[in-house]
Write an enzyme that holds these catalytic residues in place. Structure first.
Site, mmCIF file in Angstrom:
data_model
loop_
_atom_site.group_PDB
_atom_site.id
_atom_site.type_symbol
_atom_site.label_atom_id
_atom_site.label_comp_id
_atom_site.label_asym_id
_atom_site.label_seq_id
_atom_site.Cartn_x
_atom_site.Cartn_y
_atom_site.Cartn_z
ATOM 1 N N ASP A 81 0.853 -1.187 0.000
ATOM 2 C CA ASP A 81 0.000 0.000 0.000
ATOM 3 C C ASP A 81 0.887 1.234 0.000
ATOM 4 O OD1 ASP A 81 -2.126 -1.707 0.114
ATOM 5 O OD2 ASP A 81 -2.677 -1.264 2.195
ATOM 6 N N ASP A 135 -14.996 -3.743 -1.414
ATOM 7 C CA ASP A 135 -14.607 -3.585 -0.016
ATOM 8 C C ASP A 135 -15.858 -3.306 0.808
ATOM 9 O OD1 ASP A 135 -12.037 -3.641 -1.124
ATOM 10 O OD2 ASP A 135 -11.976 -1.455 -1.275
#
Length: 242
Positions: free
Chosen positions: A8, A130
């Site tokens: 990330d 998500d």
């Protein structure tokens, strides 16, 4: 099982968030490129990159780093975060990225997904779903919708989407184990699709449990960073045949 290590990106660094909270950020490496090179050298073939700054701003903030990783490794790279247009998708796919992940756009601009599938094909377009408590979250997980994850997945399958990265936000970065039940249910509900597990994976046992539940691919982030799932172990699992 296919293992996809995750990096990330935030402020040009490799970081991990806790339950998607930007205020709970841990820096993993000042050099995402070195991290990617180590993943490549370990014998792993794939890499999952998320531009966290991009997810918040709606534009590819960390694109330069992503292009460096594509140029200097042999990894098959998939990228998500802040991708909101066909031109952005095309820019990534023509600069070394193998697959682009559309997340918030799947809910907010479904026509974009449909156009992307038509223009680039299902092998290069992945949808990230998500959520929390079975409902979709968007905009870098900062906004919670009332749309069911299965409902969004159904509409995307109708467009021809084949691959879905499914993340339970409440598990992500927590090292508490994946939401195997939810993942398995979605895979069973949409057998023609590939559900990629994301969030909470902490050890080999979790990976085996997912595989037994019918999940064929998993993204590993925090457990790789902490050493609970070192690269050599991930490479071994990746090479194993169930």
């Amino acid at each position: 099982m296919q293992i996809i290590p995750a990096i990330d990106l935030k402020n040009q660094q490799s970081v991990r968030l806790y339950q998607g909270d930007f205020k709970q950020t841990t820096v993993i490496s000042d050099s995402p490129l070195k991290q990617a090179l180590a993943i490549n050298q370990a014998g792993l073939a794939n890499l999952h990159l998320v531009d966290l700054d991009g997810a918040k701003s709606g534009r590819p903030v960390n694109r330069a780093i992503i292009e460096q990783i594509c140029a200097q490794t042999d990894l098959k790279v998939e990228v998500g975060g802040g991708i909101r247009s066909l031109s952005q998708i095309n820019t990534y796919l023509t600069s070394g990225v193998n697959r682009v992940i559309l997340g918030s756009a799947a809910l907010n601009d479904p026509k974009l997904v449909q156009q992307a599938i038509e223009q680039f094909g299902a092998d290069q377009i992945v949808v990230g779903i998500d959520g929390k408590n079975g409902q979709v979250a968007v905009s870098g997980w900062l906004e919670q919708s009332s749309v069911e994850m299965s409902e969004l997945m159904a509409s995307m399958v109708a467009f021809g989407v084949k691959t879905f990265i499914v993340t339970d936000i409440s598990r992500d970065g927590t090292m508490t184990g994946p939401n195997t039940t939810q993942l398995s249910e979605l895979q069973s509900q949409f057998p023609s699709a590939t559900v990629v597990a994301s969030g909470g994976i902490r050890n080999v046992s979790d990976l085996k449990q997912l595989e037994q539940a019918g999940i064929k691919a998993a993204i590993v982030g925090k457990a790789m960073a902490t050493g609970d799932l070192p690269l050599e172990v991930l490479a071994e699992v990746n090479a194993s045949v169930s």
